[in-house]
Design a protein around this motif. Structure first.
Motif, PDB file in Angstrom:
ATOM      1  N   ALA A 272       1.179  -0.788   0.466  1.00 11.74           N
ATOM      2  CA  ALA A 272       0.060   0.166   0.189  1.00 11.74           C
ATOM      3  C   ALA A 272       0.539   1.274   0.090  1.00 11.74           C
ATOM      4  O   ALA A 272       0.549   2.395   0.159  1.00 11.74           O
ATOM      5  CB  ALA A 272      -1.176   0.147   1.130  1.00 11.74           C
ATOM      6  N   THR A 292      -2.519  -2.555  -9.460  1.00 11.78           N
ATOM      7  CA  THR A 292      -2.810  -2.562  -8.614  1.00 11.78           C
ATOM      8  C   THR A 292      -3.649  -4.496  -8.592  1.00 11.78           C
ATOM      9  O   THR A 292      -4.571  -4.554  -9.474  1.00 11.78           O
ATOM     10  CB  THR A 292      -4.006  -2.451  -7.927  1.00 11.78           C
ATOM     11  OG1 THR A 292      -3.954  -2.584  -7.152  1.00 11.78           O
ATOM     12  CG2 THR A 292      -5.467  -1.885  -8.877  1.00 11.78           C
ATOM     13  N   ALA A 298      -7.046   1.153  -6.462  1.00 14.59           N
ATOM     14  CA  ALA A 298      -6.736   2.049  -4.969  1.00 14.59           C
ATOM     15  C   ALA A 298      -6.354   3.771  -5.530  1.00 14.59           C
ATOM     16  O   ALA A 298      -5.887   4.055  -7.109  1.00 14.59           O
ATOM     17  CB  ALA A 298      -4.408   1.451  -5.667  1.00 14.59           C
ATOM     18  N   LEU A 300      -3.631   6.989  -4.767  1.00 15.39           N
ATOM     19  CA  LEU A 300      -3.138   6.474  -4.413  1.00 15.39           C
ATOM     20  C   LEU A 300      -1.705   8.712  -4.025  1.00 15.39           C
ATOM     21  O   LEU A 300      -2.691   9.205  -5.024  1.00 15.39           O
ATOM     22  CB  LEU A 300      -1.531   6.420  -4.905  1.00 15.39           C
ATOM     23  CG  LEU A 300      -1.799   5.124  -5.109  1.00 15.39           C
ATOM     24  CD1 LEU A 300      -0.441   4.086  -6.235  1.00 15.39           C
ATOM     25  CD2 LEU A 300      -0.833   3.639  -3.895  1.00 15.39           C
ATOM     26  N   THR A 345       1.473   6.410  -0.992  1.00 13.40           N
ATOM     27  CA  THR A 345       1.204   6.375   0.137  1.00 13.40           C
ATOM     28  C   THR A 345      -0.537   6.383  -0.453  1.00 13.40           C
ATOM     29  O   THR A 345      -0.445   6.679  -1.102  1.00 13.40           O
ATOM     30  CB  THR A 345       1.408   6.826   1.174  1.00 13.40           C
ATOM     31  OG1 THR A 345       0.734   8.457   0.871  1.00 13.40           O
ATOM     32  CG2 THR A 345       2.709   7.359   1.631  1.00 13.40           C
ATOM     33  N   ALA A 346      -1.258   5.234   0.682  1.00 15.59           N
ATOM     34  CA  ALA A 346      -2.926   4.816   0.500  1.00 15.59           C
ATOM     35  C   ALA A 346      -3.665   6.108   0.471  1.00 15.59           C
ATOM     36  O   ALA A 346      -3.001   7.026   1.729  1.00 15.59           O
ATOM     37  CB  ALA A 346      -3.020   3.762   1.372  1.00 15.59           C
ATOM     38  N   PRO A 350      -6.073   0.969   2.363  1.00 12.81           N
ATOM     39  CA  PRO A 350      -4.994   0.329   1.611  1.00 12.81           C
ATOM     40  C   PRO A 350      -4.451  -0.517   0.755  1.00 12.81           C
ATOM     41  O   PRO A 350      -5.833  -1.531   1.094  1.00 12.81           O
ATOM     42  CB  PRO A 350      -4.107   0.222   3.315  1.00 12.81           C
ATOM     43  CG  PRO A 350      -4.638   0.177   3.330  1.00 12.81           C
ATOM     44  CD  PRO A 350      -5.914   0.829   4.043  1.00 12.81           C
TER      45      PRO A 350
END
Length: 500
Positions: A272, A292, A298, A300, A345-346, A350
């Motif tokens: 994640a 993903t 996802a 980000l 980063t998420a 995550p």
């Protein structure tokens, strides 16, 4: 004598041969935990595999091998790299393959702590299979660096030789009109390996059965042209290599008609949060490719760890990655003349992703390409083997807390003494540090990075060299070398053999 007694004696003898009567201590009946903490000991055997460097007659390849000195290894052991038996399906007979495996090694280090080098010319080089034992095993690193003066993929192509595994992710490959990408598979074992290759584009998985059940013969290398696995050109692809049986080393050789080429190493396992360290400060174009593998989208957050701190690239604050589809975005000259590392980063829940950067330097017909995959932090130690008096840049990133890092330049392959420096990397930053150079350097040398305190450290090394008027370059990340392994403490306890 009863059969059960004979079985017990045989079992005791076998256990003694394997463990010397050592048995893990079990918790006592009162529930108290008497198990002892595992000790970290140097690994005793390591395998590395190098892909076939080039099919160009103009290729010049340099190999550099290095093992850092490790405590607790003793003085015995050996390491060597030998040619693989040939490509799968090359028609070589059993005797010919055996003769090739038993040929003189390409590299055979004499002692830890000093690099050893070798060179090869043209298109005749094969994949290499390497084994290190004893004092040569912990942290063994080998790099092959190839200069191609002209033609498709011209420039500087660098590859760390890697350990065999059973799964690999390669975001950043392509089958566009200007690209000629190959997946290189190398099998180190005595039995054939069976491999599946899946491709994912912007609209999801590419429907093809050609990549299913590819056989890689024992001690052999196989190069698969990606365009033969896709029905239509794809600018951005994620390649997923899985091994049904056996194990292989895998790497993607990405060659471009206009932008040169380089090796695309496997990205870090899906996570994640990811760090892609060491974007060259003079990069003219940076492209982020992410994927993903699950069934959930996802989101980000995109940050750049610069020398002055963490910043958000203007217009690229976030990236949305649809489940099972490859997403790509051009970040332009995101570093703006400073060292930088991309931190993902998420932004919501995550969701594990894989990612890589395609980096371009230069302009017009002087452009050259390299790749930076997401990588793991340096937990205890990491090494990059091929460094030179000119053109070496070491980037260290501490995306979280401030970290103190020790960097050691080994002796040179032809002379010189090792030198060590310590650096403090402020949290949230990336620094291009003045890496030490061996005093009296002759030949090539290795750089070893060891975190001393503070937060996680991520590292990469950029190597530059002029190739026919082009400032060619290649980037290698420095994940942990896994030179030690956790071994549970044991003590003699024959009671485990008693029949209840």
């Amino acid at each position: 004598m009863k059969r059960t007694t004979l079985s017990l004696i045989a079992g005791t003898t076998a256990l003694a041969a394997v463990t010397g009567f050592a048995a893990l201590t079990a918790p006592d009946a009162s529930g108290g935990d008497t198990a002892k903490a595992a000790a970290r000991l140097p690994v005793e055997r390591t395998s590395l595999l190098c892909p076939q460097p080039s099919t160009s007659d103009l290729a010049e390849t340099a190999y550099t091998s290095f093992t850092p000195v490790s405590k607790g290894t003793g003085s015995g052991g050996r390491a060597e790299l030998r040619p693989a038996a040939g490509k799968s399906g090359d028609g070589a007979g059993g005797d010919e393959k055996k003769e090739k495996r038993e040929a003189e090694p390409v590299l055979s280090p004499k002692e830890p702590g000093k690099p050893v080098t070798a060179d090869a010319s043209g298109a005749d080089g094969s994949a290499l299979v390497g084994t290190a034992e004893g004092a040569f095993a912990p942290g063994w690193a080998v790099q092959q660096t190839t200069e191609v003066a002209a033609g498709i993929g011209r420039g500087l192509l660098g590859a760390d030789c890697t350990a065999p595994d059973t799964e690999f992710w390669f975001p950043g490959a392509g089958t566009g009109d200007d690209r000629t990408d190959y997946v290189h598979l190398t099998n180190p074992d005595d039995s054939a390996a069976v491999v599946d290759i899946e491709l994912y584009g912007k609209d999801g998985a590419l429907k093809s059965t050609v990549g299913e059940g590819i056989t890689v013969q024992p001690h052999a290398g196989e190069a698969i042209l990606l365009s033969t696995l896709a029905d239509a050109p794809q600018t951005d692809l994620t390649v997923h290599v899985t091994v049904r049986s056996g194990r292989v080393a895998a790497a993607v050789q990405a060659l471009d008609d206009k932008l040169g080429g380089d090796w695309l190493p496997a990205a870090a396992d899906p996570a994640a949060g990811l760090v892609l360290p060491g974007i060259p400060k003079d990069a003219t174009s940076v492209r982020l490719i992410a994927f993903t593998p699950g069934d959930t989208d996802a989101d980000l957050k995109v940050r750049l760890a610069s020398p002055s701190g963490s910043i958000t690239p203007a217009g690229h604050e976030t990236l949305h990655v649809k489940a099972g589809m490859t997403a790509a975005v051009d970040l332009g000259d995101v570093t703006r003349g400073e060292a930088g590392s991309l931190v993902l980063t998420a932004g919501g829940d995550p969701v594990p992703v894989v990612a890589a950067l395609r980096v371009v330097r230069g302009k017009g017909d002087k452009r050259e390409t390299a790749f930076i995959p997401a990588t793991a932090p340096v937990a205890a130690r990491a090494t990059v083997a091929d460094n030179r008096a000119k053109g070496t840049t070491l980037a260290l990133a501490a995306p979280g807390r401030t970290a103190e890092v020790k960097v050691t330049a080994s002796a040179g392959s032809e002379g010189g003494k090792a030198v060590t420096k310590t650096f403090t990397i402020k949290g949230g930053t990336t620094q291009n540090v003045a890496a030490p150079v061996p005093s009296g350097l002759r030949g090539r040398y290795a750089l070893t990075v060891e975190p001393l305190s503070g937060g996680p450290v991520y590292a990469s090394r950029t190597l530059e060299a002029p190739v026919e008027g082009v400032s060619a370059f290649t980037v290698q990340t420095l994940p942990d070398d896994r030179g030690t392994v956790a071994v549970p403490r044991a003590e003699q306890d024959l009671s485990v053999l008693q029949k209840q």
